[in-house]
Design a protein around this motif. Structure first.
Motif, PDB file in Angstrom:
ATOM      1  N   MET A   1       0.841  -1.188   0.000  1.00 48.95           N
ATOM      2  CA  MET A   1       0.000   0.000   0.000  1.00 48.95           C
ATOM      3  C   MET A   1       0.883   1.247   0.000  1.00 48.95           C
ATOM      4  SD  MET A   1      -2.937   0.814   2.824  1.00 48.95           S
ATOM      5  CE  MET A   1      -3.648  -0.811   2.487  1.00 48.95           C
ATOM      6  N   VAL A   2       0.467   2.268  -0.716  1.00 53.82           N
ATOM      7  CA  VAL A   2       1.255   3.497  -0.777  1.00 53.82           C
ATOM      8  C   VAL A   2       0.334   4.707  -0.700  1.00 53.82           C
ATOM      9  CG1 VAL A   2       1.264   3.531  -3.308  1.00 53.82           C
ATOM     10  CG2 VAL A   2       3.022   4.777  -2.073  1.00 53.82           C
ATOM     11  N   ILE A   3       0.810   5.721  -0.006  1.00 49.58           N
ATOM     12  CA  ILE A   3       0.094   6.995   0.096  1.00 49.58           C
ATOM     13  C   ILE A   3       1.140   8.097   0.158  1.00 49.58           C
ATOM     14  CG2 ILE A   3      -0.020   6.822   2.606  1.00 49.58           C
ATOM     15  CD1 ILE A   3      -2.667   8.342   2.524  1.00 49.58           C
ATOM     16  N   ASP A   4       0.864   9.243  -0.475  1.00 53.86           N
ATOM     17  CA  ASP A   4       1.828  10.337  -0.372  1.00 53.86           C
ATOM     18  C   ASP A   4       1.314  11.359   0.635  1.00 53.86           C
ATOM     19  OD1 ASP A   4       0.011  12.026  -1.602  1.00 53.86           O
ATOM     20  OD2 ASP A   4       1.072  12.132  -3.501  1.00 53.86           O
ATOM     21  N   PHE A   5       2.141  12.342   0.955  1.00 53.00           N
ATOM     22  CA  PHE A   5       1.784  13.282   1.999  1.00 53.00           C
ATOM     23  C   PHE A   5       0.623  14.191   1.597  1.00 53.00           C
ATOM     24  CE2 PHE A   5       6.245  12.481   3.482  1.00 53.00           C
ATOM     25  CZ  PHE A   5       5.856  11.834   4.645  1.00 53.00           C
ATOM     26  N   ALA A   6       0.437  14.421   0.291  1.00 50.54           N
ATOM     27  CA  ALA A   6      -0.740  15.177  -0.131  1.00 50.54           C
ATOM     28  C   ALA A   6      -2.007  14.416   0.232  1.00 50.54           C
ATOM     29  CB  ALA A   6      -0.686  15.455  -1.635  1.00 50.54           C
ATOM     30  N   GLY A   7      -1.950  13.097   0.138  1.00 46.71           N
ATOM     31  CA  GLY A   7      -3.082  12.280   0.542  1.00 46.71           C
ATOM     32  C   GLY A   7      -3.320  12.359   2.038  1.00 46.71           C
ATOM     33  N   PHE A   8      -2.249  12.333   2.835  1.00 54.28           N
ATOM     34  CA  PHE A   8      -2.386  12.491   4.281  1.00 54.28           C
ATOM     35  C   PHE A   8      -3.123  13.792   4.607  1.00 54.28           C
ATOM     36  CE2 PHE A   8       1.411   9.648   5.088  1.00 54.28           C
ATOM     37  CZ  PHE A   8       0.724   8.740   5.864  1.00 54.28           C
ATOM     38  N   ARG A   9      -2.752  14.837   3.913  1.00 55.17           N
ATOM     39  CA  ARG A   9      -3.325  16.156   4.202  1.00 55.17           C
ATOM     40  C   ARG A   9      -4.832  16.171   3.979  1.00 55.17           C
ATOM     41  NH1 ARG A   9      -0.889  20.373   0.389  1.00 55.17           N
ATOM     42  NH2 ARG A   9      -2.238  19.216  -1.047  1.00 55.17           N
ATOM     43  N   SER A  10      -5.292  15.565   2.885  1.00 54.07           N
ATOM     44  CA  SER A  10      -6.732  15.570   2.592  1.00 54.07           C
ATOM     45  C   SER A  10      -7.510  14.762   3.624  1.00 54.07           C
ATOM     46  CB  SER A  10      -6.988  15.024   1.182  1.00 54.07           C
ATOM     47  OG  SER A  10      -6.638  13.650   1.089  1.00 54.07           O
ATOM     48  N   VAL A  11      -6.917  13.690   4.134  1.00 49.59           N
ATOM     49  CA  VAL A  11      -7.584  12.885   5.156  1.00 49.59           C
ATOM     50  C   VAL A  11      -7.735  13.690   6.443  1.00 49.59           C
ATOM     51  CG1 VAL A  11      -7.342  10.863   6.643  1.00 49.59           C
ATOM     52  CG2 VAL A  11      -6.864  10.674   4.200  1.00 49.59           C
ATOM     53  N   VAL A  12      -6.681  14.406   6.837  1.00 52.54           N
ATOM     54  CA  VAL A  12      -6.743  15.213   8.059  1.00 52.54           C
ATOM     55  C   VAL A  12      -7.820  16.280   7.936  1.00 52.54           C
ATOM     56  CG1 VAL A  12      -5.478  16.807   9.543  1.00 52.54           C
ATOM     57  CG2 VAL A  12      -4.348  14.774   8.660  1.00 52.54           C
ATOM     58  N   ASP A  13      -7.892  16.941   6.786  1.00 53.60           N
ATOM     59  CA  ASP A  13      -8.912  17.968   6.602  1.00 53.60           C
ATOM     60  C   ASP A  13     -10.312  17.371   6.653  1.00 53.60           C
ATOM     61  OD1 ASP A  13      -7.197  20.133   6.451  1.00 53.60           O
ATOM     62  OD2 ASP A  13      -6.912  19.949   4.286  1.00 53.60           O
ATOM     63  N   ALA A  14     -10.480  16.168   6.103  1.00 58.52           N
ATOM     64  CA  ALA A  14     -11.788  15.513   6.157  1.00 58.52           C
ATOM     65  C   ALA A  14     -12.185  15.186   7.594  1.00 58.52           C
ATOM     66  CB  ALA A  14     -11.782  14.239   5.311  1.00 58.52           C
ATOM     67  N   LEU A  15     -11.187  14.940   8.452  1.00 51.53           N
ATOM     68  CA  LEU A  15     -11.451  14.651   9.858  1.00 51.53           C
ATOM     69  C   LEU A  15     -11.692  15.909  10.682  1.00 51.53           C
ATOM     70  CD1 LEU A  15      -8.759  11.896  10.526  1.00 51.53           C
ATOM     71  CD2 LEU A  15     -11.227  11.591  10.748  1.00 51.53           C
ATOM     72  N   GLY A  16     -11.468  17.068  10.075  1.00 51.48           N
ATOM     73  CA  GLY A  16     -11.593  18.305  10.837  1.00 51.48           C
ATOM     74  C   GLY A  16     -10.379  18.590  11.689  1.00 51.48           C
ATOM     75  N   GLY A  17      -9.230  18.000  11.302  1.00 56.61           N
ATOM     76  CA  GLY A  17      -8.000  18.172  12.060  1.00 56.61           C
ATOM     77  C   GLY A  17      -7.797  17.053  13.068  1.00 56.61           C
ATOM     78  N   VAL A  18      -6.566  16.933  13.566  1.00 55.96           N
ATOM     79  CA  VAL A  18      -6.231  15.913  14.561  1.00 55.96           C
ATOM     80  C   VAL A  18      -5.448  16.561  15.694  1.00 55.96           C
ATOM     81  CG1 VAL A  18      -6.222  13.985  12.935  1.00 55.96           C
ATOM     82  CG2 VAL A  18      -4.103  15.281  13.319  1.00 55.96           C
ATOM     83  N   ASP A  19      -5.492  15.923  16.872  1.00 51.85           N
ATOM     84  CA  ASP A  19      -4.759  16.415  18.038  1.00 51.85           C
ATOM     85  C   ASP A  19      -3.504  15.577  18.250  1.00 51.85           C
ATOM     86  OD1 ASP A  19      -6.656  18.374  18.590  1.00 51.85           O
ATOM     87  OD2 ASP A  19      -7.860  17.011  19.821  1.00 51.85           O
ATOM     88  N   ILE A  20      -2.359  16.249  18.344  1.00 49.86           N
ATOM     89  CA  ILE A  20      -1.067  15.601  18.565  1.00 49.86           C
ATOM     90  C   ILE A  20      -0.512  16.060  19.904  1.00 49.86           C
ATOM     91  CG2 ILE A  20       1.275  15.293  17.694  1.00 49.86           C
ATOM     92  CD1 ILE A  20      -0.695  14.123  15.805  1.00 49.86           C
TER      93      ILE A  20
END
Length: 369
Positions: free
Chosen positions: A188-207
């Motif tokens: 499986m492969v994903i690039d960082f642009a893909g990571f970004r769209s997932v985070v925005d769909a989640l409404g952001g994440v807490d680290i």
């Protein structure tokens, strides 16, 4: 069906479901129908273990989002691969990689502007083995630092992330299997642009951040709980300079990010907001690319398995290292052969729980730099 039509359908379904809660209990048939609908929607957000959601199977549109990589295992000599698990073994091992693509153009999933970039030419920035145990009750996510100095079949000794650039998925799979003795079932492969769209769909994440840092672009991450949108999450996982342990801290950041995504996605309530659930699935499935052997049924099973997991049954670890050094003009990481052998043995035999009991320091800490 257009996006507006799909959104309208899910909103109407949600309103209808809410209205029914004030009415007398439905008949047995109606209860079964409602349970089926709820199961479908729950499955839609449950499969998020390495950023992968399998609920897209509920519609043809979402199913079509996921791209396939032809020939991920092409040319790999079966006789040189680790022995497969017994036929009754229900475990699964996924080699998941993130690409070091420094642009805003996505290179994986259906949103890819250059789909060939997901198959060769880029150095793999994140290399992780994801293992579901044989009864699918726990999972381990083990990162291999990208600067690990290893033998790459037919190429010589070099950084492990060069394997993807030189030979695409087949060479990286051969390299990781040779290094670990763990047989890989899927890629499986994903690039960082893909990571970004997932985070925005989640409404952001807490680290949870352990200290103040600033990257070279001026993005600041402060000690404590940082709420990151997609842009800042991308900067967070990319930062290398200014971290106490350099690339090793970067690996921890990537795992901390994945843990935050899992926690946020698993807390979603598809019954309360099916539209939000749909958009989350849409982002996930547009962001990933998998091998052609990864069928819709495989992905559906991944979602079912992920439903059974909670935060206490997923271990995030990094392959132990013995130190860092220089090879020519390259800064490299040397893996600890003895401890790594113990880790890979634990992964092969589904004994990760015992391994982390003996080696708790290898687990991802609650906070990261």
């Amino acid at each position: 069906m257009s996006n507006d039509e799909r959104d309208g359908f899910f909103r109407r379904w949600s309103e209808l479901n809410t209205a029914r809660t004030a009415t007398p209990p439905p008949s047995g048939r109606r209860r079964r129908t409602r349970r089926l609908l709820m199961m479908v929607l729950v499955l839609a957000v449950a499969g998020t273990i390495t950023g992968v959601a399998a609920g897209y199977l509920i519609t043809g549109h979402l199913s079509g989002n996921v791209r396939r990589i032809d020939g991920a295992f092409q040319g790999i000599d079966p006789s040189q691969r680790p022995a497969p698990a017994p036929s009754d073994d229900g475990g699964q091992t996924i080699l998941a990689v993130g690409l070091d693509v420094r642009s805003d153009d996505q290179t994986t999933g259906q949103a890819a502007t250059d789909p060939q970039a997901s198959q060769s030419g880029d150095r793999s920035d994140t290399i992780m083995l994801v293992r579901f145990d044989s009864v699918r009750r726990s999972a381990a996510v083990v990162s291999i630092p990208r600067d690990s100095w290893v033998d790459i079949p037919g190429q010589g000794t070099m950084k492990i992330n060069a394997a993807y650039a030189r030979g695409g998925p087949p060479l990286l799979i051969r390299t990781v299997e040779q290094l670990t003795g763990v047989r890989i079932d899927h890629f499986m492969v994903i690039d960082f642009a893909g990571f970004r769209s997932v985070v925005d769909a989640l409404g952001g994440v807490d680290i949870q951040v352990s200290q103040d840092t600033t990257d070279l672009a001026g993005n600041r991450f402060q000690r404590g709980t940082d709420h990151l949108d997609g842009r800042l999450a991308l900067a967070y996982v990319r930062q290398r300079h200014g971290l106490p342990d350099g690339d090793l801290d970067r690996v921890r950041r990537q795992q901390s990010f994945l843990r935050a995504v899992f926690v946020k996605a698993s807390a979603a309530d598809p019954a309360a907001d099916p539209v939000e659930a749909y958009h989350l699935l849409d982002a996930f499935t547009q962001s990933i690319t998998v091998d052609t052997g990864y069928t819709d049924g495989d992905l559906r099973q991944l979602a079912v398995d992920a439903m059974k997991l909670d935060g206490n049954s997923i271990w995030f670890l990094t392959a132990p290292v013995s130190g860092e050094g220089m090879e020519g003009d390259q800064s490299v990481v040397y893996l600890d052969k003895t401890r790594d052998a113990q880790l890979w043995q634990a992964m092969r035999t589904d004994a990760i729980g015992g391994y982390v009991t003996v080696n708790p320091a290898d687990l991802l800490p609650a906070t990261t730099p």
